[in-house]
Motif scaffolding. Structure first.
Motif, PDB file in Angstrom:
ATOM      1  N   GLU A  42     -12.010  90.413   5.161  1.00  0.00           N
ATOM      2  CA  GLU A  42     -12.397  90.026   6.518  1.00  0.00           C
ATOM      3  C   GLU A  42     -11.617  90.814   7.565  1.00  0.00           C
ATOM      4  O   GLU A  42     -10.691  91.563   7.224  1.00  0.00           O
ATOM      5  N   SER A  43     -11.995  90.658   8.839  1.00  0.00           N
ATOM      6  CA  SER A  43     -11.279  91.420   9.870  1.00  0.00           C
ATOM      7  C   SER A  43      -9.815  91.006   9.862  1.00  0.00           C
ATOM      8  O   SER A  43      -9.490  89.838   9.679  1.00  0.00           O
ATOM      9  N   LEU A 234     -14.812  82.913  -2.215  1.00  0.00           N
ATOM     10  CA  LEU A 234     -15.154  82.505  -0.848  1.00  0.00           C
ATOM     11  C   LEU A 234     -16.023  83.565  -0.182  1.00  0.00           C
ATOM     12  O   LEU A 234     -17.060  83.264   0.415  1.00  0.00           O
ATOM     13  N   LEU A 235     -15.620  84.818  -0.338  1.00  0.00           N
ATOM     14  CA  LEU A 235     -16.341  85.932   0.281  1.00  0.00           C
ATOM     15  C   LEU A 235     -17.767  86.034  -0.277  1.00  0.00           C
ATOM     16  O   LEU A 235     -18.726  86.193   0.471  1.00  0.00           O
ATOM     17  N   ALA A 238     -20.077  83.247   0.893  1.00  0.00           N
ATOM     18  CA  ALA A 238     -20.425  83.303   2.313  1.00  0.00           C
ATOM     19  C   ALA A 238     -21.464  84.376   2.606  1.00  0.00           C
ATOM     20  O   ALA A 238     -21.930  84.499   3.728  1.00  0.00           O
ATOM     21  N   THR A 249     -16.142  76.701   2.513  1.00  0.00           N
ATOM     22  CA  THR A 249     -15.765  76.984   3.893  1.00  0.00           C
ATOM     23  C   THR A 249     -14.352  76.481   4.081  1.00  0.00           C
ATOM     24  O   THR A 249     -14.131  75.312   4.304  1.00  0.00           O
ATOM     25  N   ARG A 267      -5.217  78.398   2.252  1.00  0.00           N
ATOM     26  CA  ARG A 267      -6.655  78.183   2.252  1.00  0.00           C
ATOM     27  C   ARG A 267      -7.143  77.859   0.848  1.00  0.00           C
ATOM     28  O   ARG A 267      -8.316  77.620   0.646  1.00  0.00           O
ATOM     29  N   GLY A 307     -13.836  73.866   8.129  1.00  0.00           N
ATOM     30  CA  GLY A 307     -12.563  74.238   8.707  1.00  0.00           C
ATOM     31  C   GLY A 307     -12.726  75.139   9.901  1.00  0.00           C
ATOM     32  O   GLY A 307     -13.830  75.425  10.323  1.00  0.00           O
ATOM     33  N   ALA A 308     -11.629  75.582  10.425  1.00  0.00           N
ATOM     34  CA  ALA A 308     -11.661  76.437  11.602  1.00  0.00           C
ATOM     35  C   ALA A 308     -11.814  77.893  11.197  1.00  0.00           C
ATOM     36  O   ALA A 308     -11.660  78.241  10.039  1.00  0.00           O
ATOM     37  N   CYS A 309     -12.167  78.718  12.153  1.00  0.00           N
ATOM     38  CA  CYS A 309     -12.264  80.127  11.817  1.00  0.00           C
ATOM     39  C   CYS A 309     -11.772  80.954  12.978  1.00  0.00           C
ATOM     40  O   CYS A 309     -11.619  80.471  14.056  1.00  0.00           O
TER      41      CYS A 309
END
Lengths: 309, 321
Positions: A42-43, A234-235, A238, A249, A267, A307-309
C-alpha cells in the motif's frame, strides 16, 4: 544469473523535528537477467523508495546494491526508470524528441536516428516527435516516457505504476507494449504497482512490501492464489473480484519505528507476544516462496470487523 | 409510461446534455431504483460525470439539458431554478467526489464542516449539533470521533478524508448518494473498506445510489445494476452478474477484454481498437460503429433501439447473442 542483488538495504527519512521514518528496512533480494518481478504494497510501504534506491537516485544508508556484481552508488545507464505520471516526468518545455534523447544524457536532439528508432519501437508516430508533451494524449505520453528509458538500452527497467493514471483500453495497450519490449530486448523489469491484477499479468515473481520490509516473496500465482502472510491475504481479499466473502478489513495504525518487532502485528489477527519481541525472518516456505511471519505455518484465520484507514 | 415513484427515486428519459451543437450525453434513459446500487461504467470522456452532475444540479451553466422526463420522486430536475428542486439538493441528493481533499476545506476543522451542513439542513444548534457531528463521524467508522472532529484535512490520510466526505454526504439522511469515482487513487485495502461502508449505508437507509467508475471489477463487486456508456450513449443495461457472464454489446465485450482483472494472461489482454470519437465531428448514428468489428451499414444511419427484457437490454443492431 543475478542482475541486481540487494543485501540489507536500509534507508530512513526525517519526519518532523526528531522522528525518522524507516522507509526501507534491511531489505535483501535479487533480480535475475530478463526476469519480470512485481513489487506490491500500500502507499507508504516503501515501494517507491526501494525503486529509487535501485536506480541510484537515493543513496542507501546501510547495506549494498550490486549490479552485475559491482556496487551501485550513482545513477547508472543500465537501470532506467519509467515514472508514474508521464506528463510530469517529461520536460514540458522540451519537444518529445528532446525528452527521449535525455535518456542518453544529451540535452540536444543530435541523437535523432536513435530517437526515431526507439520511437518506432514503442509505437510513437514520427510526426509527434517535434511536439511538446502537452500536445500528446495520456497514452502517447506514456509511450514517450518508456522510449526515454529504453533509449539507454537498460538491463533493468523500473516501472513505477506505469498505468495507474490511464484508461482501461490505454492501460491494455501500454501493458502489452511493455511485455513485448521486455521479450524483444531481454531487459529485466521491476513493476511497482498496487494493482494485483496488473502484476499477475506482467510478472512471474512478486515481492510484497509492508512498512519498509518484504513480508512475502514468491511466484505470482502462488502468492495470489494461496497467500501465506496475513498482510498478503488482506491485500488479495481487498482486490475487487477476489473477495471470497472473507474480506479482511483491518484497522491501520501509526507506523512503528522499532526494528525488533513485526510491523504488521497491530493489524494482525494472529499476533502473539513473540511478534512484539522479535522481527520475523523472510524464510523459505517452499522453493522460491518466502514468508516473514512467526505464524506462517498456521491455518488461515477468519477475520471480520471494520476499522480506520 | 407514467413514472414509477414507488420503485424509482430518479427517472430520466431521453436525457441529452449539449455544449453548443455537440451532444455529449445523447438521449440517455436511466432509472435509479431505491435500495439498489446502479453503476455507470465507461472510458473517461464517455459522459458519466455529466449525468451525475445533472442529477445533482451542479451541471456547468455552459451546458444545455433537454429531457422528455427528468424527475426525482415527482420533482422536475430539468428546471434548475425551480424551488422544489433547490430543496432537494444537499438534503436529499448527496455527492461524493474522486478527490475528497479537494472537495473539503483545508482551513476549517472537519467537525465544523460537517456541522455547517447539519445546521443548514437539519436546523440543529449547540449541544445537539455537536452530538450530531460526533455521531456522523462515528457512523463512518472514524475512531475516536470526539478528538478527530478537531482535525484539519491535512492531518488525515486520503482514506480518512473520503470517510469524512461520506459522513458529510450522509449527515442529512439523503435519499440518493452519487459516488463519482469515490476510491480512485486510494489503496485497495482502503478502497474495500470505503465501499463496504457505502454499501452498508445504502442498504441500511434504503437509499438509491449512482456509482460512477471506470473499473469493471469494482462495479461487478459492488453494483446491482450496470449501465455501460460509450461516447455519451448508454449501450447496455444489465444486472451486474449477467453483464459479466453474457455481455451482449460489442463495446461491453471490448471493455471486458481490455480489463486486467478479466484477462487470464497478458496475451489475452485486448486493447479496444481506435479511441472515443471526436464528438464535435460527424458521428455515425451508433457512436461505436467506427470501432466495431460487427458494424453494419445501418449502424451509421439509424441509432439502434434499446431492446431486450429488463435486466438485459442492449442498444445494438447486431448484438452478440
Amino acid at each position: 544469473m543475478k542482475l541486481v542483488e540487494l543485501s540489507g538495504v536500509t534507508r530512513s527519512f526525517a519526519s518532523g523535528r526528531r522522528a525518522r521514518v524507516l522507509a526501507v528496512d534491511n531489505v535483501s533480494f535479487s533480480i535475475n537477467r530478463g526476469e519480470s518481478v512485481g513489487l506490491v504494497g500500500e502507499s507508504g510501504s516503501g515501494k517507491s523508495t526501494l525503486s529509487r534506491l535501485i536506480c541510484g537516485l537515493t543513496p542507501a544508508e546501510d547495506g549494498e546494491i550490486r549490479l552485475n556484481g559491482k556496487p551501485i552508488t550513482a545513477p547508472s545507464r543500465a537501470v532506467q526508470m519509467v515514472f508514474q505520471s508521464a506528463d510530469e516526468a517529461l520536460n514540458p518545455a522540451f519537444t518529445i524528441a528532446r525528452n527521449i534523447a535525455v535518456g542518453l544524457g544529451l540535452s540536444n536532439a543530435g541523437a535523432l536516428p536513435e530517437v526515431r528508432s526507439v520511437a518506432a519501437k514503442v509505437g510513437l508516430p514520427p510526426e509527434l516527435l517535434p511536439r511538446l508533451p502537452h500536445q500528446l494524449s495520456g497514452g502517447q505520453q506514456a509511450r514517450a516516457g518508456i522510449a526515454r528509458a529504453l533509449i539507454a538500452q537498460p538491463e533493468l527497467l523500473l516501472l513505477d505504476e506505469p498505468t495507474a493514471a490511464l484508461d482501461v483500453s490505454v492501460q491494455a495497450l501500454v501493458l502489452r507494449l511493455i511485455d513485448r519490449l521486455r521479450t524483444e530486448t531481454g531487459c529485466a523489469t521491476l513493476l511497482v504497482s498496487h494493482d494485483l491484477d496488473v502484476v499477475r499479468l506482467m510478472c512471474t515473481r512478486v515481492l510484497v512490501m509492508y512498512r519498509g520490509r518484504i513480508v512475502e516473496a514468491g511466484p505470482v500465482n502462488q502468492i495470489i492464489e494461496a497467500p501465506r502472510h496475513p498482510y498478503t491475504r488482506l491485500l488479495v481479499s481487498a482486490t475487487p473480484g477476489r473477495n471470497q466473502g472473507d474480506r479482511m478489513t483491518l484497522p491501520s495504525t501509526a507506523p512503528h519505528a522499532d526494528t525488533e518487532a513485526c510491523h504488521f502485528r497491530d493489524r494482525c489477527p494472529m499476533a502473539t507476544d513473540i511478534c512484539a519481541q522479535s522481527r520475523p525472518k523472510l524464510d523459505d516456505m517452499a522453493p522460491g516462496h518466502a514468508v516473514a511471519c512467526h505464524h506462517s505455518s498456521s491455518a488461515a484465520p477468519q477475520i471480520s470487523g471494520s476499522g480506520a484507514c | 409510461m407514467t413514472p414509477d415513484w414507488t420503485t424509482n427515486l430518479v427517472e430520466a428519459r431521453d436525457l441529452t446534455i449539449s455544449f453548443g451543437a455537440t451532444a455529449v450525453v445523447d438521449t440517455v434513459s436511466l432509472d435509479l431504483p431505491k435500495g439498489r446500487i446502479t453503476a455507470l461504467v465507461g472510458e473517461s470522456g464517455s459522459g458519466k460525470s455529466l449525468i451525475a452532475h445533472s442529477i445533482a444540479g451542479i451541471l456547468t451553466p455552459a451546458a444545455t439539458l433537454q429531457a422528455a422526463r427528468f424527475g426525482f420522486s415527482g420533482v422536475d430536475l430539468s428546471d434548475a431554478s425551480g424551488s422544489g428542486w433547490r430543496d432537494l439538493r444537499g438534503r436529499q441528493i448527496a455527492i461524493i467526489f474522486q478527490n475528497p481533499r479537494a472537495a473539503l476545506s483545508p482551513v476549517r476543522r472537519i467537525g465544523q464542516q460537517i456541522g455547517d451542513v447539519i445546521a443548514r439542513h437539519r436546523g440543529l444548534k449547540g449541544a445537539e449539533l455537536s452530538r450530531a457531528v460526533v455521531e456522523a463521524l462515528a457512523s463512518v467508522g472514524i475512531v475516536d470521533p470526539e478528538a478527530r472532529q478537531h482535525a484539519y484535512t491535512g492531518e488525515l490520510s486520503g482514506g480518512m478524508c473520503q470517510r469524512v466526505m461520506i459522513a458529510l454526504a450522509l449527515a442529512c439522511n439523503p435519499r440518493l448518494l452519487i459516488a463519482d469515482e469515490p476510491t480512485t487513487g486510494l489503496d485497495n485495502t482502503t478502497q474495500a473498506a470505503i465501499l463496504d461502508l457505502v454499501v452498508e449505508q445504502i442498504r441500511a437507509r434504503h437509499m438509491a445510489c449512482l456509482l460512477i467508475t471506470h473499473d469493471l471489477a469494482l462495479a461487478r463487486e459492488y453494483a446491482d445494476e450496470i449501465r455501460v456508456m460509450h461516447a455519451g450513449q448508454i449501450v447496455e443495461e444489465a444486472e451486474s452478474s449477467r453483464l459479466f457472464s453474457a455481455p451482449r454489446h460489442p463495446y461491453t465485450r471490448a471493455l471486458l477484454g481490455a480489463s486486467a482483472s478479466q484477462a487470464g494472461s497478458i496475451e489475452a489482454l485486448e486493447p479496444i481498437p481506435g479511441s472515443l470519437p471526436d464528438l464535435r465531428g460527424d458521428l455515425p448514428a451508433c457512436r461505436f460503429a467506427d470501432r466495431c468489428a460487427r458494424a453494419e451499414p445501418r449502424c451509421r444511419i439509424a441509432k439502434p433501439l434499446t431492446t431486450g427484457p429488463s435486466g438485459a437490454r442492449v442498444a445494438c443492431w447486431n448484438p452478440v447473442s
